[in-house]
Design a protein around this motif. Structure first.
Motif, PDB file in Angstrom:
ATOM      1  N   THR A  59     -17.181   4.547  -0.531  1.00  0.00           N
ATOM      2  CA  THR A  59     -16.455   3.427  -0.126  1.00  0.00           C
ATOM      3  C   THR A  59     -15.201   4.201   0.765  1.00  0.00           C
ATOM      4  O   THR A  59     -14.508   4.861   0.246  1.00  0.00           O
ATOM      5  N   THR A  60     -15.004   3.727   1.899  1.00  0.00           N
ATOM      6  CA  THR A  60     -13.928   4.105   2.778  1.00  0.00           C
ATOM      7  C   THR A  60     -12.691   3.029   2.785  1.00  0.00           C
ATOM      8  O   THR A  60     -13.075   2.025   3.204  1.00  0.00           O
ATOM      9  N   ARG A  61     -11.634   3.236   2.443  1.00  0.00           N
ATOM     10  CA  ARG A  61     -10.408   2.501   2.514  1.00  0.00           C
ATOM     11  C   ARG A  61      -9.415   2.712   3.664  1.00  0.00           C
ATOM     12  O   ARG A  61      -9.067   3.997   4.180  1.00  0.00           O
ATOM     13  N   HIS A  62      -9.348   1.767   4.434  1.00  0.00           N
ATOM     14  CA  HIS A  62      -8.678   1.901   5.650  1.00  0.00           C
ATOM     15  C   HIS A  62      -7.168   1.213   5.680  1.00  0.00           C
ATOM     16  O   HIS A  62      -6.939   0.173   5.354  1.00  0.00           O
ATOM     17  N   VAL A  63      -6.153   2.147   5.683  1.00  0.00           N
ATOM     18  CA  VAL A  63      -4.663   1.793   5.773  1.00  0.00           C
ATOM     19  C   VAL A  63      -4.076   2.733   7.005  1.00  0.00           C
ATOM     20  O   VAL A  63      -4.167   3.844   6.978  1.00  0.00           O
ATOM     21  N   ASN A  64      -3.241   1.744   7.839  1.00  0.00           N
ATOM     22  CA  ASN A  64      -2.326   2.327   8.733  1.00  0.00           C
ATOM     23  C   ASN A  64      -1.276   3.049   8.142  1.00  0.00           C
ATOM     24  O   ASN A  64      -0.301   2.493   7.799  1.00  0.00           O
ATOM     25  N   GLU A  65      -1.312   4.258   7.955  1.00  0.00           N
ATOM     26  CA  GLU A  65      -0.091   5.062   7.227  1.00  0.00           C
ATOM     27  C   GLU A  65       1.028   4.861   7.985  1.00  0.00           C
ATOM     28  O   GLU A  65       2.380   4.988   7.297  1.00  0.00           O
ATOM     29  N   GLY A  66       1.122   4.965   9.308  1.00  0.00           N
ATOM     30  CA  GLY A  66       2.254   5.126  10.078  1.00  0.00           C
ATOM     31  C   GLY A  66       3.097   3.402   9.928  1.00  0.00           C
ATOM     32  O   GLY A  66       4.307   3.430   9.731  1.00  0.00           O
ATOM     33  N   VAL A  67       2.419   2.535   9.866  1.00  0.00           N
ATOM     34  CA  VAL A  67       2.768   1.248   9.799  1.00  0.00           C
ATOM     35  C   VAL A  67       3.447   0.937   8.319  1.00  0.00           C
ATOM     36  O   VAL A  67       4.227   0.476   8.298  1.00  0.00           O
ATOM     37  N   LEU A  68       2.390   1.378   7.330  1.00  0.00           N
ATOM     38  CA  LEU A  68       2.970   1.254   5.956  1.00  0.00           C
ATOM     39  C   LEU A  68       4.487   2.009   5.701  1.00  0.00           C
ATOM     40  O   LEU A  68       5.259   1.624   5.146  1.00  0.00           O
ATOM     41  N   ALA A  69       4.698   3.242   6.573  1.00  0.00           N
ATOM     42  CA  ALA A  69       5.649   3.885   6.302  1.00  0.00           C
ATOM     43  C   ALA A  69       7.038   3.273   6.825  1.00  0.00           C
ATOM     44  O   ALA A  69       8.125   3.129   6.287  1.00  0.00           O
ATOM     45  N   ASP A  70       6.793   2.667   7.982  1.00  0.00           N
ATOM     46  CA  ASP A  70       7.807   1.786   8.727  1.00  0.00           C
ATOM     47  C   ASP A  70       8.062   0.694   8.098  1.00  0.00           C
ATOM     48  O   ASP A  70       9.188   0.133   7.868  1.00  0.00           O
ATOM     49  N   ARG A  71       7.180   0.012   7.369  1.00  0.00           N
ATOM     50  CA  ARG A  71       7.384  -1.132   6.692  1.00  0.00           C
ATOM     51  C   ARG A  71       8.434  -0.922   5.219  1.00  0.00           C
ATOM     52  O   ARG A  71       9.180  -1.475   4.899  1.00  0.00           O
ATOM     53  N   SER A 428      17.619  -7.091   9.641  1.00  0.00           N
ATOM     54  CA  SER A 428      16.802  -6.552   8.643  1.00  0.00           C
ATOM     55  C   SER A 428      15.546  -7.136   8.274  1.00  0.00           C
ATOM     56  O   SER A 428      14.440  -6.912   7.970  1.00  0.00           O
ATOM     57  N   ALA A 429      16.035  -8.590   8.071  1.00  0.00           N
ATOM     58  CA  ALA A 429      14.798  -9.206   7.538  1.00  0.00           C
ATOM     59  C   ALA A 429      13.798  -9.571   8.584  1.00  0.00           C
ATOM     60  O   ALA A 429      12.544  -9.631   8.187  1.00  0.00           O
ATOM     61  N   ALA A 430      14.289  -9.816   9.669  1.00  0.00           N
ATOM     62  CA  ALA A 430      13.203 -10.022  10.850  1.00  0.00           C
ATOM     63  C   ALA A 430      12.498  -8.760  10.995  1.00  0.00           C
ATOM     64  O   ALA A 430      11.377  -8.783  11.350  1.00  0.00           O
ATOM     65  N   ARG A 431      12.959  -7.625  11.121  1.00  0.00           N
ATOM     66  CA  ARG A 431      12.371  -6.493  11.379  1.00  0.00           C
ATOM     67  C   ARG A 431      11.356  -6.037  10.043  1.00  0.00           C
ATOM     68  O   ARG A 431      10.293  -5.744  10.309  1.00  0.00           O
ATOM     69  N   LEU A 432      11.628  -6.455   8.860  1.00  0.00           N
ATOM     70  CA  LEU A 432      10.829  -6.286   7.611  1.00  0.00           C
ATOM     71  C   LEU A 432       9.792  -7.372   7.860  1.00  0.00           C
ATOM     72  O   LEU A 432       8.614  -7.160   7.523  1.00  0.00           O
ATOM     73  N   THR A 433       9.852  -8.564   8.233  1.00  0.00           N
ATOM     74  CA  THR A 433       8.852  -9.524   8.452  1.00  0.00           C
ATOM     75  C   THR A 433       7.954  -8.947   9.521  1.00  0.00           C
ATOM     76  O   THR A 433       6.707  -9.310   9.434  1.00  0.00           O
ATOM     77  N   GLU A 434       8.546  -8.275  10.753  1.00  0.00           N
ATOM     78  CA  GLU A 434       7.551  -7.919  11.971  1.00  0.00           C
ATOM     79  C   GLU A 434       6.484  -6.845  11.342  1.00  0.00           C
ATOM     80  O   GLU A 434       5.562  -6.747  11.576  1.00  0.00           O
ATOM     81  N   TRP A 435       7.170  -5.843  10.492  1.00  0.00           N
ATOM     82  CA  TRP A 435       6.360  -4.784  10.075  1.00  0.00           C
ATOM     83  C   TRP A 435       5.398  -5.259   9.000  1.00  0.00           C
ATOM     84  O   TRP A 435       4.089  -4.788   8.816  1.00  0.00           O
ATOM     85  N   THR A 436       5.683  -6.217   8.111  1.00  0.00           N
ATOM     86  CA  THR A 436       5.025  -6.652   7.372  1.00  0.00           C
ATOM     87  C   THR A 436       3.720  -7.267   7.817  1.00  0.00           C
ATOM     88  O   THR A 436       2.503  -7.315   7.592  1.00  0.00           O
ATOM     89  N   ASP A 437       3.873  -8.205   8.807  1.00  0.00           N
ATOM     90  CA  ASP A 437       3.035  -9.170   9.518  1.00  0.00           C
ATOM     91  C   ASP A 437       2.106  -8.199  10.225  1.00  0.00           C
ATOM     92  O   ASP A 437       0.756  -8.259  10.230  1.00  0.00           O
ATOM     93  N   LEU A 438       2.707  -6.965  10.639  1.00  0.00           N
ATOM     94  CA  LEU A 438       1.940  -5.910  11.653  1.00  0.00           C
ATOM     95  C   LEU A 438       0.845  -5.107  10.412  1.00  0.00           C
ATOM     96  O   LEU A 438      -0.342  -4.935  10.809  1.00  0.00           O
TER      97      LEU A 438
END
Length: 480
Positions: A59-71, A428-438
């Motif tokens: 089973t392969t797990r797919h996660v965008n590590e770059g987006v995760l780090a920014d979030r 900061s809340a808007a930025r967190l929301t954007e990264w979370t949504d992404l």
């Protein structure tokens, strides 16, 4: 291909379709789970002679590590700013804003108005009593503000201890998960569930301290803070902190009476863990709280000195305290820290302490009442509040200010700082929301998963028909 080979190939297809359906079901049910990584079945063909089929490779797990780090960085920044906003909002609630009768400025205005009222009828005991009451209310406001600042610093110190415990526990968990992932891979087991658990723990760490997660061999990771401290590389580091039961105005990290952080027993620069909720608590305890206490003490000092002027009351002796005292005594320049919490009314005019209110009119050290209509001292007291003088401490403007100007300056700076922090929090809340949504958008796409489910159902049906056809052929052969 032989009939048996066809059946074996179809059976492998059924197994793959069943496993794929299970993964799709898990993906859809966990579409909104933050630490969940989308699963995909890894397949390959297998050919043995004339036989074929499909092999399940894992089973392969797919996660965008770059987006995760920014979030994670966005989450740490949001937690840091939220801590500051909470402090300034609480402090402003305590000290009050313009027009608030229970705020410091409102209590000062009430005291000044009482002096004016008493001046118009110095013979009226009830007006002198009201002046004493309003003076005590002003003192109570400053004492309460000082105590609340120290309470917030104490709570911040306690929260630091809790977050350090949480951080150490989480680092140990990541170390153990690294080992479990390596072991599971070596045994050919599945690791996506373990990777989900580790991501959730890393998110917890990332909210406390901004971190960089560095991949290592065999899907393990190392953790470094954004400031360069090594939290985990094979083994987890231990962060140390010594909690204080009560933080007082005299205690600061600069004079060594409050604890900083250690890493494996060595002193750690605070900049190494800057940001995140942990850094925010340190800022409240060691910067915002200290600054607020310093300014409150400066206001209390200015108030004491205005009424301790030897020219104001001829009945007092040299060195005797004025209307406002330092715990009943005269104020000493070397003991300004914590003055706002020690501020008290001179017992000579306080009926609750055995004093007489007429001494407001006749002098603090007067032994007998003077002329009932003499308002000279009351007028001088009112003028003392309006006198223009430069604050001796507190970091206020170096220009001359009246007592009300000083209170307004304190409230204005606090209000401006709080408003600025709230703007930063909104960003900061808007930025967190954007990264979370992404992050979520690059995770499980339920529409795509439903399409995959249809394809898997078709594959299952096709393989089932192959098996049915093979069974029919075998049955036909057995009847021959």
């Amino acid at each position: 291909m032989s009939i048996t080979g066809a059946m074996n190939a179809a059976m492998s297809g059924l197994r793959a379709a069943a496993r794929g359906t299970e993964l799709v079901s898990n993906n859809i049910s966990n579409a909104l789970t933050e630490s969940y990584g989308r699963r995909e079945l890894a397949l390959s063909s297998m050919n043995y002679g004339a036989n074929g089929g499909v092999r399940i490779d894992g089973t392969t797990r797919h996660v965008n590590e770059g987006v995760l780090a920014d979030r994670r960085f966005a989450d740490a920044a949001h937690q840091n700013i939220q801590t500051a906003v909470n402090f300034f909002q609480t402090l402003e609630n305590v000290t009050g804003v313009a027009g608030d009768s229970e705020g410091l400025s409102g209590r000062l205005a009430a005291f000044e108005q009482s002096l004016i009222t008493a001046t118009s009828r110095p013979d009226a005991p009830e007006r002198l009593t009201d002046t004493v009451i309003d003076a005590k209310r002003l003192i109570e406001g400053l004492v309460r503000a000082s105590n609340d600042v120290q309470d917030m610093r104490t709570r911040a110190d306690g929260q630091i201890a809790k977050e350090v415990d949480t951080l150490n526990t989480a680092l140990q968990q990541v170390e153990q998960l690294n080992k479990q992932i390596i072991t599971a891979q070596a045994r050919g087991g599945s690791t996506p569930g373990l990777l989900d658990q580790r991501q959730a723990v890393l998110d917890t760490i990332g909210a406390i301290v901004p971190i960089n997660v560095v991949p290592r061999d065999n899907n393990s990771v190392a953790i470094y803070t954004d400031g360069g401290a090594v939290l985990l590389d094979i083994s987890a580091a231990t962060v140390g902190f010594q909690r204080q039961n009560t933080v007082t105005a005299y205690q600061t990290i600069d004079n060594g009476t409050l604890s900083g952080l250690t890493l494996n027993g060595q002193d750690l620069r605070m900049s190494a863990l800057a940001g995140g909720s942990l850094g925010g608590q340190f800022t409240v305890r060691d910067t915002y709280g200290v600054q607020a206490q310093t300014q409150l003490d400066a206001i209390a000092r200015d108030l004491v000195e205005r009424f301790a002027d030897p020219a104001l009351d001829a009945t007092r002796g040299t060195g005797d305290p004025g209307l406002f005292t330092d715990a009943g005594g005269a104020f000493s320049l070397i003991d300004e820290v914590g003055l706002s919490a020690r501020l008290s009314l001179n017992a000579a005019v306080d009926p609750a302490a055995g004093g007489e209110v007429w001494r407001l009119r006749d002098g603090l050290a007067a032994t007998t009442p003077g002329p009932a209509g003499d308002a000279a001292l009351l007028n001088d007291m009112r003028d003392a509040l309006d006198a223009q003088r430069a604050p001796a401490s507190g970091g206020f403007s170096t220009g001359n200010q009246s007592m009300s100007d000083l209170f307004s300056s304190f409230s204005g700076v606090l209000s401006s700082t709080r408003a600025g922090a709230e703007r930063d929090l909104t960003f900061s809340a808007a930025r967190l929301t954007e990264w979370t949504d992404l992050q979520l958008s690059q995770g499980v796409d339920t529409d795509q998963e439903l399409q995959n489910l249809l394809i898997l159902e078709q594959a299952y049906a096709a393989n089932a028909r192959v098996i049915q056809a093979a069974d029919d052929m075998i049955e036909t052969l057995t009847r021959l």
